[in-house]
Design an enzyme around this catalytic site. Structure first.
Site, mmCIF file in Angstrom:
data_model
loop_
_atom_site.group_PDB
_atom_site.id
_atom_site.type_symbol
_atom_site.label_atom_id
_atom_site.label_comp_id
_atom_site.label_asym_id
_atom_site.label_seq_id
_atom_site.Cartn_x
_atom_site.Cartn_y
_atom_site.Cartn_z
ATOM 1 N N ASP A 105 0.819 -1.220 0.000
ATOM 2 C CA ASP A 105 0.000 0.000 0.000
ATOM 3 C C ASP A 105 0.850 1.266 0.000
ATOM 4 O O ASP A 105 2.070 1.210 0.198
ATOM 5 C CB ASP A 105 -0.974 -0.002 1.194
ATOM 6 C CG ASP A 105 -0.341 -0.502 2.499
ATOM 7 O OD1 ASP A 105 0.898 -0.484 2.610
ATOM 8 O OD2 ASP A 105 -1.092 -0.902 3.397
ATOM 9 N N ASN A 158 -7.925 -2.995 14.508
ATOM 10 C CA ASN A 158 -9.296 -3.364 14.116
ATOM 11 C C ASN A 158 -9.305 -4.560 13.165
ATOM 12 O O ASN A 158 -10.316 -4.860 12.536
ATOM 13 C CB ASN A 158 -10.012 -2.169 13.482
ATOM 14 C CG ASN A 158 -9.325 -1.686 12.207
ATOM 15 O OD1 ASN A 158 -8.356 -2.295 11.748
ATOM 16 N ND2 ASN A 158 -9.823 -0.604 11.626
ATOM 17 N N HIS A 168 -7.454 -4.890 10.406
ATOM 18 C CA HIS A 168 -7.187 -4.633 8.982
ATOM 19 C C HIS A 168 -5.861 -5.263 8.547
ATOM 20 O O HIS A 168 -4.942 -5.437 9.342
ATOM 21 C CB HIS A 168 -7.259 -3.135 8.639
ATOM 22 C CG HIS A 168 -6.131 -2.286 9.132
ATOM 23 N ND1 HIS A 168 -6.322 -1.067 9.727
ATOM 24 C CD2 HIS A 168 -4.777 -2.455 9.092
ATOM 25 C CE1 HIS A 168 -5.151 -0.535 10.018
ATOM 26 N NE2 HIS A 168 -4.196 -1.359 9.655
ATOM 27 N N GLU A 173 -10.020 -2.197 5.565
ATOM 28 C CA GLU A 173 -10.672 -1.954 6.850
ATOM 29 C C GLU A 173 -11.860 -2.902 7.027
ATOM 30 O O GLU A 173 -12.315 -3.519 6.058
ATOM 31 C CB GLU A 173 -11.145 -0.497 6.895
ATOM 32 C CG GLU A 173 -10.042 0.530 6.680
ATOM 33 C CD GLU A 173 -9.125 0.710 7.891
ATOM 34 O OE1 GLU A 173 -9.239 -0.058 8.867
ATOM 35 O OE2 GLU A 173 -8.284 1.626 7.860
HETATM 36 C C1 F6R Z 1 1.332 -1.464 6.326
HETATM 37 C C2 F6R Z 1 -0.016 -2.015 6.389
HETATM 38 C C3 F6R Z 1 -0.833 -1.995 7.636
HETATM 39 C C4 F6R Z 1 -0.049 -2.282 8.899
HETATM 40 C C5 F6R Z 1 -0.956 -2.225 10.122
HETATM 41 C C6 F6R Z 1 -0.177 -2.405 11.415
HETATM 42 O O1 F6R Z 1 1.869 -1.590 5.023
HETATM 43 O O2 F6R Z 1 -0.470 -2.467 5.409
HETATM 44 O O3 F6R Z 1 -1.879 -2.932 7.508
HETATM 45 O O4 F6R Z 1 0.549 -3.539 8.808
HETATM 46 O O5 F6R Z 1 -1.618 -0.990 10.177
HETATM 47 O O6 F6R Z 1 0.642 -1.293 11.600
HETATM 48 P P1 F6R Z 1 1.818 -1.319 12.674
HETATM 49 O O7 F6R Z 1 2.764 -2.350 12.237
HETATM 50 O O8 F6R Z 1 2.429 0.066 12.588
HETATM 51 O O9 F6R Z 1 1.188 -1.606 13.992
#
Ligand code: F6R
Length: 235
Positions: A62, A128, A130, A135
């Site tokens: 992403d 959550n 994701h 989401e």
């Molecule tokens: C990042 C991504 C997100 C993160 C998720 C957890 O490329 O796709 O799904 O993996 O938000 O974020 P952290 O690792 O910062 O807790």
């Protein structure tokens, strides 16, 4: 899903490194990569290793919409800082957050994923549930798309920005359908804030309410979680 419980993110990064090492040895040459706090210990291990990715492809999950690649908050910049300046891949792809034509960028990314099917996809998980920027409520079959970030994700990601108003409101993300195409998936989760998402992913119902529960449908998933993130799992 194979669940590996570790003491902390340091130990988790070492285990994740072993998964990359084995995949590379076994001929995997397309690696799906993630950003955020979670993969940092893995990237430290990869950066310090003698693994050779110079014939491999990387494809990131992403990127924020509205940030230039050179913006220090972009995922391009994150990847450069944490991995690519140490480990060169033959080609490294991320969505172009500055693309003028959103639909053309989505098409480009989906075509890349067809040309370079992911062998090993690295994931983190949001509080959550994701994965990528998919989401709760996201379809399990969706491919690359433009996402409106939820308030909880904006708040969670604001720690990387000076001010919460600077957090972009939209992103490009591989869809859950794209993620499920990977031959193997490695998800890491560290810290108590991930405990509810981890139990919903592994032991909850298959439900769009927890995007990561879609991984229950995949035949080759490894979850590396520390004790705090695994605390709600029932055995
Ligand atoms: C990042 C991504 C997100 C993160 C998720 C957890 O490329 O796709 O799904 O993996 O938000 O974020 P952290 O690792 O910062 O807790």
């Amino acid at each position: 899903m194979k669940v590996i419980i570790v003491k902390d993110a340091q130990e988790g990064g070492k285990k994740a490194f072993k998964v990359f090492q084995k995949a590379l040895k076994n001929g995997t040459n397309v690696f799906g990569l993630a950003t955020g706090s979670t993969p940092l210990t893995t990237y430290v291990q990869l950066a310090a290793s003698d693994l050779d990715f110079s014939e491999s492809i990387s494809i990131n999950l992403d990127e924020y919409i509205g940030l230039q690649a050179a913006d220090p908050q972009s995922y391009h910049a994150y990847m450069q800082k944490n991995l690519f300046r140490f480990k060169k891949f033959k080609h490294s792809f991320l969505p172009n957050g500055a693309a003028k034509d959103v639909q053309a960028e989505i098409k480009r990314y989906d075509q890349l994923l067809v040309k370079y099917p992911v062998g090993l996809q690295l994931l983190g998980i949001g509080q959550n549930g994701h994965i990528g920027f998919n989401e709760p409520g996201s379809s399990f079959t969706e491919k690359t798309h433009k996402v409106a970030l939820t308030e909880s994700t904006i708040q969670a990601n604001s720690r990387f920005f000076d001010n919460v108003v600077d957090v972009p409101r939209f992103a490009f993300s591989m869809g859950i359908g794209s993620i499920l195409q990977a031959k193997q998936i490695l998800l890491e989760a560290y810290g108590p804030k991930k405990a509810a998402a981890v139990v919903a992913m592994i032991q909850g119902p298959l439900s769009e309410a927890c995007p990561a529960s879609a991984l229950q449908q995949h035949p080759n998933v490894i979850v590396i979680a520390d004790v705090a993130a695994a605390a709600k799992l029932k055995y």
